[in-house]
Design a protein around this motif. Sequence first.
Motif, mmCIF file in Angstrom:
data_model
loop_
_atom_site.group_PDB
_atom_site.id
_atom_site.type_symbol
_atom_site.label_atom_id
_atom_site.label_comp_id
_atom_site.label_asym_id
_atom_site.label_seq_id
_atom_site.Cartn_x
_atom_site.Cartn_y
_atom_site.Cartn_z
ATOM 1 N N LYS B 56 -2.337 4.332 -4.968
ATOM 2 C CA LYS B 56 -3.686 3.505 -5.754
ATOM 3 C C LYS B 56 -3.841 4.590 -7.010
ATOM 4 C CE LYS B 56 -5.846 0.308 -4.986
ATOM 5 N NZ LYS B 56 -6.193 -1.044 -5.296
ATOM 6 N N GLY B 57 -3.331 5.973 -6.747
ATOM 7 C CA GLY B 57 -3.623 6.799 -8.008
ATOM 8 C C GLY B 57 -4.987 7.907 -7.687
ATOM 9 N N ILE B 58 -5.102 8.134 -6.522
ATOM 10 C CA ILE B 58 -6.171 9.276 -6.158
ATOM 11 C C ILE B 58 -5.792 10.497 -6.636
ATOM 12 C CG2 ILE B 58 -5.560 10.253 -3.899
ATOM 13 C CD1 ILE B 58 -8.630 9.343 -3.169
ATOM 14 N N PRO B 59 -6.785 11.423 -7.297
ATOM 15 C CA PRO B 59 -5.934 12.539 -7.741
ATOM 16 C C PRO B 59 -5.742 13.589 -6.615
ATOM 17 C CG PRO B 59 -8.468 12.449 -8.158
ATOM 18 C CD PRO B 59 -8.052 11.067 -7.757
ATOM 19 N N PRO B 60 -5.192 14.835 -6.913
ATOM 20 C CA PRO B 60 -4.699 15.621 -5.803
ATOM 21 C C PRO B 60 -5.987 15.804 -4.734
ATOM 22 C CG PRO B 60 -3.750 16.399 -7.924
ATOM 23 C CD PRO B 60 -4.504 15.176 -8.139
ATOM 24 N N VAL B 61 -5.477 15.688 -3.319
ATOM 25 C CA VAL B 61 -6.621 15.978 -2.389
ATOM 26 C C VAL B 61 -6.903 17.293 -1.809
ATOM 27 C CG1 VAL B 61 -6.198 13.447 -1.829
ATOM 28 C CG2 VAL B 61 -5.055 15.078 -0.584
ATOM 29 N N GLY B 62 -5.917 18.143 -2.424
ATOM 30 C CA GLY B 62 -6.138 19.393 -2.090
ATOM 31 C C GLY B 62 -5.371 20.061 -1.031
ATOM 32 N N ILE B 63 -4.561 19.143 -0.250
ATOM 33 C CA ILE B 63 -3.608 19.682 0.681
ATOM 34 C C ILE B 63 -2.417 20.284 -0.058
ATOM 35 C CG2 ILE B 63 -2.419 18.923 2.591
ATOM 36 C CD1 ILE B 63 -4.080 16.588 2.914
ATOM 37 N N ASN B 64 -2.254 21.486 0.241
ATOM 38 C CA ASN B 64 -1.121 22.123 -0.219
ATOM 39 C C ASN B 64 -0.073 22.544 0.820
ATOM 40 O OD1 ASN B 64 -1.882 22.101 -3.101
ATOM 41 N ND2 ASN B 64 -3.581 23.513 -2.609
ATOM 42 N N SER B 193 -25.384 12.706 -2.101
ATOM 43 C CA SER B 193 -26.464 13.591 -1.682
ATOM 44 C C SER B 193 -25.933 14.807 -1.045
ATOM 45 C CB SER B 193 -27.810 12.898 -0.924
ATOM 46 O OG SER B 193 -27.071 12.452 0.263
ATOM 47 N N ASN B 194 -24.893 14.776 -0.656
ATOM 48 C CA ASN B 194 -24.259 15.955 0.073
ATOM 49 C C ASN B 194 -23.237 16.734 -0.638
ATOM 50 O OD1 ASN B 194 -25.520 16.256 3.048
ATOM 51 N ND2 ASN B 194 -25.320 13.880 2.725
ATOM 52 N N PHE B 195 -22.443 15.896 -1.289
ATOM 53 C CA PHE B 195 -21.114 16.548 -1.876
ATOM 54 C C PHE B 195 -21.224 15.855 -3.398
ATOM 55 C CE2 PHE B 195 -20.427 15.394 2.671
ATOM 56 C CZ PHE B 195 -20.220 16.659 3.038
ATOM 57 N N ARG B 196 -19.931 16.257 -4.027
ATOM 58 C CA ARG B 196 -19.735 16.092 -5.434
ATOM 59 C C ARG B 196 -18.741 15.079 -5.282
ATOM 60 N NH1 ARG B 196 -17.227 17.714 -10.627
ATOM 61 N NH2 ARG B 196 -15.935 18.967 -9.638
ATOM 62 N N LEU B 197 -18.750 13.866 -5.732
ATOM 63 C CA LEU B 197 -17.853 12.633 -5.460
ATOM 64 C C LEU B 197 -16.783 12.808 -6.516
ATOM 65 C CD1 LEU B 197 -17.376 10.119 -3.921
ATOM 66 C CD2 LEU B 197 -18.451 8.972 -5.759
ATOM 67 N N LEU B 198 -15.495 13.066 -6.312
ATOM 68 C CA LEU B 198 -14.409 13.088 -7.223
ATOM 69 C C LEU B 198 -13.630 11.867 -7.552
ATOM 70 C CD1 LEU B 198 -12.668 16.230 -5.957
ATOM 71 C CD2 LEU B 198 -14.330 16.180 -7.675
ATOM 72 N N ASP B 199 -13.518 10.881 -6.678
ATOM 73 C CA ASP B 199 -12.899 9.634 -6.802
ATOM 74 C C ASP B 199 -13.256 8.848 -5.622
ATOM 75 O OD1 ASP B 199 -11.644 7.880 -8.211
ATOM 76 O OD2 ASP B 199 -9.640 8.554 -7.781
ATOM 77 N N TYR B 200 -12.887 7.607 -5.922
ATOM 78 C CA TYR B 200 -13.111 6.539 -5.246
ATOM 79 C C TYR B 200 -12.371 5.292 -5.297
ATOM 80 C CZ TYR B 200 -15.485 1.951 -4.232
ATOM 81 O OH TYR B 200 -15.633 0.647 -3.852
ATOM 82 N N LYS B 201 -11.702 4.921 -4.262
ATOM 83 C CA LYS B 201 -10.598 3.784 -4.416
ATOM 84 C C LYS B 201 -10.702 2.765 -3.417
ATOM 85 C CE LYS B 201 -7.827 5.281 -7.856
ATOM 86 N NZ LYS B 201 -8.751 5.941 -8.846
ATOM 87 N N THR B 202 -10.722 1.518 -3.706
ATOM 88 C CA THR B 202 -10.467 0.686 -2.490
ATOM 89 C C THR B 202 -8.846 0.466 -2.210
ATOM 90 O OG1 THR B 202 -10.129 -0.968 -3.940
ATOM 91 C CG2 THR B 202 -12.340 -0.832 -3.118
ATOM 92 N N LEU B 203 -8.357 0.147 -1.183
ATOM 93 C CA LEU B 203 -7.067 0.269 -0.905
ATOM 94 C C LEU B 203 -6.144 -0.955 -0.800
ATOM 95 C CD1 LEU B 203 -7.394 2.953 2.095
ATOM 96 C CD2 LEU B 203 -6.776 3.095 -0.419
ATOM 97 N N ALA B 204 -7.100 -2.243 -1.307
ATOM 98 C CA ALA B 204 -6.146 -3.278 -1.401
ATOM 99 C C ALA B 204 -5.035 -3.021 -2.457
ATOM 100 C CB ALA B 204 -7.021 -4.582 -1.798
ATOM 101 N N PRO B 205 -3.803 -3.548 -2.284
ATOM 102 C CA PRO B 205 -3.300 -4.631 -1.041
ATOM 103 C C PRO B 205 -2.913 -4.094 0.044
ATOM 104 C CG PRO B 205 -1.816 -4.297 -2.530
ATOM 105 C CD PRO B 205 -2.589 -3.261 -3.097
ATOM 106 N N PHE B 206 -2.861 -2.658 0.341
ATOM 107 C CA PHE B 206 -2.389 -2.191 1.437
ATOM 108 C C PHE B 206 -3.329 -2.216 2.849
ATOM 109 C CE2 PHE B 206 -1.078 0.343 -2.292
ATOM 110 C CZ PHE B 206 0.336 0.064 -2.333
#
Lengths: 318, 220
Positions: B56-64, B193-206
């Motif tokens: 769905k196009g989320i930016p890199p999530v930091g898992i290296n 209120s706790n973190f910086r939100l980088l991205d948000y995606k809904t997962l339809a149609p999966f």
Amino acid sequence: MGYVLYTNTLGVFLYNDKGELAASRGFSDKERQEYEPLLRRGEWIKPEEELLKGTDGRVIFLGFKKAKRENIVLSQDVDKLARFTAVRDREKFRAANQAISANDVRLSFSEDIVVMHTIRTIDELEHVTNAMLMRVMDFVKLYAPEAVSYLDEPSAVLGILEKGAASTIGYPISEEHKRVFQELARGLAALNREKEKLEKHVEATMKRICPNLLGVAGALLGARLIALAGSLKQLATMPYTTVQLLGAEQALFRHIKKGSKCPKHGIILAHPFVQTAKSRGKAARLLAEKLSHAARLDYFKGPDMSEKLLRDMEARLK
Amino acid sequence: MKAGRHPGVFEDNRRLYTQNLAPGIAVYGEPLVKEGGKEFREWNPFRSKLASSILKGIPPVGINRDSIVLYLGAATGTTVSHVSDICSEGIVFAVEFSPEVFTELFLLAKRRPNIVPILADAAHPEAYYHRVAAADVVYQDIAQRNQVEIFVKNATLFLKRRGKAILCVKSRSIDVAQQPAKVFGEVREALTSNFRLLDYKTLAPFQKDHAVFLVENRKL
């Protein structure tokens, strides 16, 4: 900054104010299992006390402890954790964690798991034998249509297959064809006997681990309740109104989402007390309360009071 | 097969793959593909919320390759196995509460040296504080009513500065009667209120009524 004391699955580590390791005390395999429950509950353990003796002034303890101590500050600072965690001893750390987890799995076993498995097997067996029986009956119907209408036991169907039945209408089917289905019917009768054995086994097990639930619900209903709840513990800790509606989830969510009528009972409808009551909703509520009470008595190892629970329940319906 | 924008995740014709850390073994019946002397496992977006969020196009999530990942709600290890493929030189601390599914995770960890299986309730991190390390990435997929609270608790305790955390939210387990969009809005509020939100995606149609939130620990 003072000292930092940090405990993980490998042992206890004391760092000085420069962040260097000042003292440490590793766990043996036996100690690890022995200290694990204490660490989980947030109690101080002996090796920690030993290392604390060698310190003066303020000590920061990295983690959680229930009891406060003089000169010790609790901290859960991520930066400190990042600095001191045992990533360097990765292999050892993993092996230690695995040993604890393996032990946890063993400790998590309780006999209600067997009860749940058995009742699911019973229900599945019933489902399968019924479907197969329908098939066999359809076959018998071909040559003796009159005989089949009232049969619902594999043994009865087997009787007809073996002895034959008088029929004025029906196909002239040869013995050779019948024999194949005779074999199948025998198999079904055998499965039925297995099912009865399993039912007795459930009852015997429940008599030991949950006599109250057994007394109030009966073996099969009680076992199904445990299976729906997930465990005896979950059945005991859920509100009794949830027990009342176990097995009616579809209707309940339809009620919450679309505003249809709220269900009054789930699978406890199978209990004669609810079945025969004039007001099923009221009976279901009373029964659920007693079932919940029974499960709590059983989970917390109380005495068998099932007869009193049943008496109270019946008295309240009048 | 091409490397995409996510480290360790390969793409071919809208299909995702990770390089198999335990060659020859499929974890949940996924196809194994050999290419250029390497073996890849197909990553099914219908079974893994991380795979669907990548599609769905989320930016890199930091898992290296060398990341330390704290994975809450590991279940039988479907997604965990792909995360373990990606951080082949890192560690995945996989926390799961249910003993029945945990046994499968445990066996998976025996074949994959970077998985540390932990049988514990993610709602009580103090009970496993001494068993995990500070993490570069916290990933949570737990279908619980208080899943946001659990996430905030764990990320606060274990997520390193500048570390990223991923929360998978199943709207129906927070409130069945509520509109998913409204539930997601509330989650978003609680997270910012706790973190910086980088991205948000809904997962339809999966996945139905699911969303993922990618946040960063903003402590400087």
